[in-house]
Design a protein around this motif. Structure first.
Motif, mmCIF file in Angstrom:
data_model
loop_
_atom_site.group_PDB
_atom_site.id
_atom_site.type_symbol
_atom_site.label_atom_id
_atom_site.label_comp_id
_atom_site.label_asym_id
_atom_site.label_seq_id
_atom_site.Cartn_x
_atom_site.Cartn_y
_atom_site.Cartn_z
ATOM 1 N N ASP A 26 0.829 -1.216 0.000
ATOM 2 C CA ASP A 26 0.000 0.000 0.000
ATOM 3 C C ASP A 26 0.859 1.260 0.000
ATOM 4 O OD1 ASP A 26 -2.291 -1.453 -0.030
ATOM 5 O OD2 ASP A 26 -2.730 -1.224 2.106
ATOM 6 N N TYR A 27 1.878 1.272 0.891
ATOM 7 C CA TYR A 27 2.742 2.458 0.969
ATOM 8 C C TYR A 27 3.508 2.675 -0.331
ATOM 9 C CZ TYR A 27 1.886 2.620 6.013
ATOM 10 O OH TYR A 27 1.293 2.720 7.250
ATOM 11 N N LEU A 28 4.069 1.572 -0.852
ATOM 12 C CA LEU A 28 4.820 1.703 -2.104
ATOM 13 C C LEU A 28 3.900 2.162 -3.230
ATOM 14 C CD1 LEU A 28 6.994 -1.548 -1.887
ATOM 15 C CD2 LEU A 28 7.791 0.793 -1.622
ATOM 16 N N GLY A 29 2.710 1.569 -3.266
ATOM 17 C CA GLY A 29 1.746 1.923 -4.316
ATOM 18 C C GLY A 29 1.336 3.376 -4.258
ATOM 19 N N LEU A 35 -2.978 3.670 -13.535
ATOM 20 C CA LEU A 35 -4.193 3.180 -12.877
ATOM 21 C C LEU A 35 -4.505 1.751 -13.313
ATOM 22 C CD1 LEU A 35 -6.299 6.425 -13.427
ATOM 23 C CD2 LEU A 35 -5.263 5.687 -11.280
ATOM 24 N N ALA A 66 9.305 15.325 -15.497
ATOM 25 C CA ALA A 66 8.070 15.932 -15.988
ATOM 26 C C ALA A 66 7.622 17.116 -15.149
ATOM 27 C CB ALA A 66 6.965 14.880 -16.035
ATOM 28 N N SER A 67 7.923 17.099 -13.867
ATOM 29 C CA SER A 67 7.462 18.186 -13.007
ATOM 30 C C SER A 67 8.578 19.203 -12.756
ATOM 31 C CB SER A 67 6.958 17.616 -11.672
ATOM 32 O OG SER A 67 6.658 18.653 -10.765
ATOM 33 N N PHE A 104 -1.860 -0.694 -11.978
ATOM 34 C CA PHE A 104 -2.086 -1.082 -10.581
ATOM 35 C C PHE A 104 -3.215 -2.097 -10.459
ATOM 36 C CE2 PHE A 104 -0.086 2.146 -7.487
ATOM 37 C CZ PHE A 104 1.133 1.935 -8.074
ATOM 38 N N PHE A 130 3.522 10.177 -7.320
ATOM 39 C CA PHE A 130 4.538 10.880 -8.112
ATOM 40 C C PHE A 130 4.352 10.693 -9.618
ATOM 41 C CE2 PHE A 130 6.566 11.164 -3.988
ATOM 42 C CZ PHE A 130 7.001 12.482 -4.022
ATOM 43 N N VAL A 131 3.796 9.568 -10.036
ATOM 44 C CA VAL A 131 3.518 9.426 -11.478
ATOM 45 C C VAL A 131 2.385 10.366 -11.879
ATOM 46 C CG1 VAL A 131 2.680 7.856 -13.271
ATOM 47 C CG2 VAL A 131 4.419 7.080 -11.668
ATOM 48 N N ILE A 132 1.344 10.419 -11.036
ATOM 49 C CA ILE A 132 0.241 11.350 -11.317
ATOM 50 C C ILE A 132 0.743 12.791 -11.254
ATOM 51 C CG2 ILE A 132 -1.960 12.242 -10.423
ATOM 52 C CD1 ILE A 132 -2.266 9.607 -11.894
ATOM 53 N N LEU A 133 1.611 13.060 -10.294
ATOM 54 C CA LEU A 133 2.176 14.421 -10.182
ATOM 55 C C LEU A 133 2.837 14.814 -11.509
ATOM 56 C CD1 LEU A 133 4.469 15.637 -7.240
ATOM 57 C CD2 LEU A 133 4.528 16.606 -9.505
ATOM 58 N N GLY A 134 3.670 13.911 -12.030
ATOM 59 C CA GLY A 134 4.375 14.225 -13.279
ATOM 60 C C GLY A 134 3.420 14.473 -14.430
ATOM 61 N N PHE A 155 8.198 -3.345 -7.658
ATOM 62 C CA PHE A 155 7.772 -2.112 -6.998
ATOM 63 C C PHE A 155 8.945 -1.147 -6.839
ATOM 64 C CE2 PHE A 155 3.720 -4.076 -5.577
ATOM 65 C CZ PHE A 155 2.877 -3.020 -5.882
ATOM 66 N N ALA A 172 8.688 6.420 -10.752
ATOM 67 C CA ALA A 172 7.897 7.551 -10.241
ATOM 68 C C ALA A 172 8.816 8.716 -9.880
ATOM 69 C CB ALA A 172 7.092 7.106 -9.024
ATOM 70 N N PHE A 202 3.046 5.867 -3.000
ATOM 71 C CA PHE A 202 4.185 6.688 -3.429
ATOM 72 C C PHE A 202 4.248 6.739 -4.952
ATOM 73 C CE2 PHE A 202 8.521 7.299 -4.828
ATOM 74 C CZ PHE A 202 9.007 8.295 -4.009
ATOM 75 N N ILE A 203 4.145 5.574 -5.561
ATOM 76 C CA ILE A 203 4.244 5.503 -7.032
ATOM 77 C C ILE A 203 3.099 6.285 -7.674
ATOM 78 C CG2 ILE A 203 4.128 3.923 -8.996
ATOM 79 C CD1 ILE A 203 5.368 1.801 -6.970
ATOM 80 N N LEU A 204 1.877 6.025 -7.198
ATOM 81 C CA LEU A 204 0.710 6.702 -7.769
ATOM 82 C C LEU A 204 0.854 8.221 -7.629
ATOM 83 C CD1 LEU A 204 -2.108 6.069 -8.999
ATOM 84 C CD2 LEU A 204 -3.041 6.279 -6.701
ATOM 85 N N VAL A 207 10.115 10.249 -13.112
ATOM 86 C CA VAL A 207 9.050 11.011 -13.778
ATOM 87 C C VAL A 207 8.845 12.344 -13.072
ATOM 88 C CG1 VAL A 207 6.546 11.092 -14.135
ATOM 89 C CG2 VAL A 207 7.842 9.082 -14.843
ATOM 90 N N VAL A 264 -8.822 9.878 -12.310
ATOM 91 C CA VAL A 264 -8.295 9.072 -11.192
ATOM 92 C C VAL A 264 -9.438 8.557 -10.326
ATOM 93 C CG1 VAL A 264 -6.892 9.172 -9.098
ATOM 94 C CG2 VAL A 264 -6.030 10.165 -11.202
#
Lengths: 247, 253
Positions: A22-25, B231, B121-122, B234, A31-35, B107, B114, A27-29, B117, A75
């Motif tokens: 959950d924590y890793l997910g 999304l 990107a940011s 995942f 920062f990827v969404i941020l970019g 992961f 991540a 973090f990934i979500l 990116v 999202v």
């Protein structure tokens, strides 16, 4: 090991593994969404967000919510349905605002020396919380589009009012009526400073004076409803679990 | 997370999550590297990066471009080749626990992606906006572009290729075909790099104003949307994990 046997050895380890993932997910979500969201935001409404002399009562109020209801809608479409995570829109907006603030401080100020009160980003989180709140309370994407997206746009200007109001104070400067933001902008000359590039207060609506911001906000809210629907389905498309070839 | 490592280390086998890989490769490597890059920009952007025709520009900026591009091609080729060469050819001999361990490695790759990116990107993309609003551009290879377009974008592309290849060659769930969302989340941001060609061509062909929301930039926006493929990715990863953490030890699954 049998293919049906669990990869973990106890219930406790299953819980640990689950939490770690959950924590890793997250973090990934995040920062990827941020970019992705930041690229989208800066290149569709960035100029209004970069500079306080672009933050007008009309185009900033109209363009920003329309462009920023997109990723939250996409999202929400996946994380609510697949993972029952009710903070999809808030996650998007917090990610975006974090990316913007880091940039404005360390680059706009730290590299090119624009004062922070010229380059601060807009406040987005209250609208995102409302968007998530409507989805959680109604469990309906239709209601979220109609009421949530409307709220997302309508609260944008009031939420930013506390930070922008002082900069909209009128002043007379060399015989010309300006705002504090205008004067700041003219003192900090940029390659994009020419007045014809700065898209603010365009059209005749400004002759209505006090009504400009509310009218713009309601128009933005109307378009946000439509954009929410479109991006809901874009989110579903990106949320596909298909494989291109099955072997 | 520490508990996850400790509980299995006691059994005398490799931990499910290698913490050193996570913190060193996934987090620290990119952050430290880009902080050094940012320091270099701060010092040599102003002292040697204002005029592309000045001798000092050739001393402090062009060598970076000439070194980084071939290095990135070589790195991407090496990563893809190595992961393919060492791929698992028979998944029937791999235990479920090993597959779970590989999920954690995957992961770590995704954390690195991540991170990459974010910086590309940011951080360095919006930075480009303020540099070009401050310094009149007189070349396609400005200090900002040499870092943003030709360093940070290829680095996240290399990392994305690594993520994709790792999953395709090590995880049976992803080896059964080409995951569409995975393809989107890697290829979309990758296409931002070729779109640089359109961007630079447009900036030299037309008399472009320094406007970030100019239609010339919409290619970047379009390919940025592909990051939403995370999304679907995942959803696929958790689908596989649900099967791995069986009901025999975790009835909640």
């Amino acid at each position: 090991m049998s293919s049906t046997q669990s990869a973990v050895r106890s219930h406790a380890e299953a819980v640990q593994v689950s939490r770690t993932i959950d924590y890793l997910g997250l973090f990934i979500l995040f920062f990827v969404i941020l970019g992705g969201f930041h690229v989208h935001a800066m290149l569709t409404m960035g100029d209004w967000d970069f500079w306080s002399d672009w933050k007008d009562r009309r185009l900033w109020v109209t363009v920003t919510p329309i462009m920023l209801v997109t990723f939250p809608a996409a999202v929400q479409a996946i994380v609510w349905e697949h993972f029952r995570i009710g903070f999809g829109a808030t996650l998007c907006c917090i990610a975006l605002v974090l990316g913007e603030w880091i940039n404005r401080y360390f680059n706009f100020w730290g590299w090119t020396y624009f004062p922070i009160n010229i380059v601060f980003p807009a406040i987005l989180t209250p609208g995102a919380i409302l968007l998530d709140g409507v989805l959680i309370l109604t469990n309906s994407y239709l209601a979220t589009a109609v009421f949530g997206a409307t709220a997302f746009a309508l609260v944008f200007y009031p939420c930013n009012w506390v930070i922008i109001a002082g900069l909209h104070m009128p002043v007379e400067y060399h015989g010309i009526l300006m705002s504090i933001a205008d004067i700041s902008g003219y003192h900090y000359v940029r390659t994009g400073t020419p007045e014809y590039i700065r898209m603010i207060e365009k059209g005749t609506l400004r002759t209505f004076g006090k009504d400009v911001a509310p009218v713009s906000a309601f128009f933005s809210a109307f378009v946000c409803i439509l954009i929410y629907f479109i991006w809901h389905f874009i989110g579903r498309w990106y949320g596909t679990t298909k494989f291109l070839q099955q072997t | 997370m520490a508990a996850t490592s400790a509980s299995v280390s006691a059994a005398g086998e490799a931990p499910l999550l290698n913490q050193r890989n996570l913190w060193c490769f996934g987090i620290a490597y990119y952050c430290v590297y880009y902080l050094i890059v940012r320091w270099y920009e701060g010092v040599y952007g102003w002292s040697a990066g204002l005029d592309a025709f000045a001798p000092e520009f050739n001393t402090y900026w062009m060598p970076i471009l000439k070194i980084e591009v071939p290095l990135e091609f070589a790195t991407a080729s090496f990563i893809a080749s190595y992961l393919w060469k060492t791929r698992t050819r028979d998944f029937s001999t791999v235990s479920n626990r090993e597959i779970l361990r590989r999920h954690f490695h995957h992961f770590v790759w995704l954390v690195a992606y991540a991170n990459a990116v974010y910086w590309g990107a940011s951080y360095f993309t919006e930075q480009d906006g303020t540099w070009h609003q401050t310094i009149v551009r007189d070349t396609d290879f400005t200090p900002s572009h040499i870092i943003e377009f030709y360093m940070t974008y290829p680095i996240y592309i290399c990392t994305g290729i690594g993520c994709f290849m790792y999953s395709y060659t090590r995880l049976p769930y992803f080896a059964k075909g080409v995951s569409l969302p995975y393809l989107l989340v890697v290829v979309g941001p990758f296409m931002i790099f070729p779109n640089v060609g359109l961007n630079e061509w447009g900036h030299t062909f037309w008399w472009m104003e320094e406007l970030f929301v100019a239609p010339l930039h919409y290619g970047f926006v379009f390919f940025g949307w592909f990051s939403l493929g995370i999304l679907g990715l995942f959803a696929q990863i958790f689908d596989d994990l649900t099967g791995l953490i069986g009901k025999d030890v975790c009835p909640d699954v």
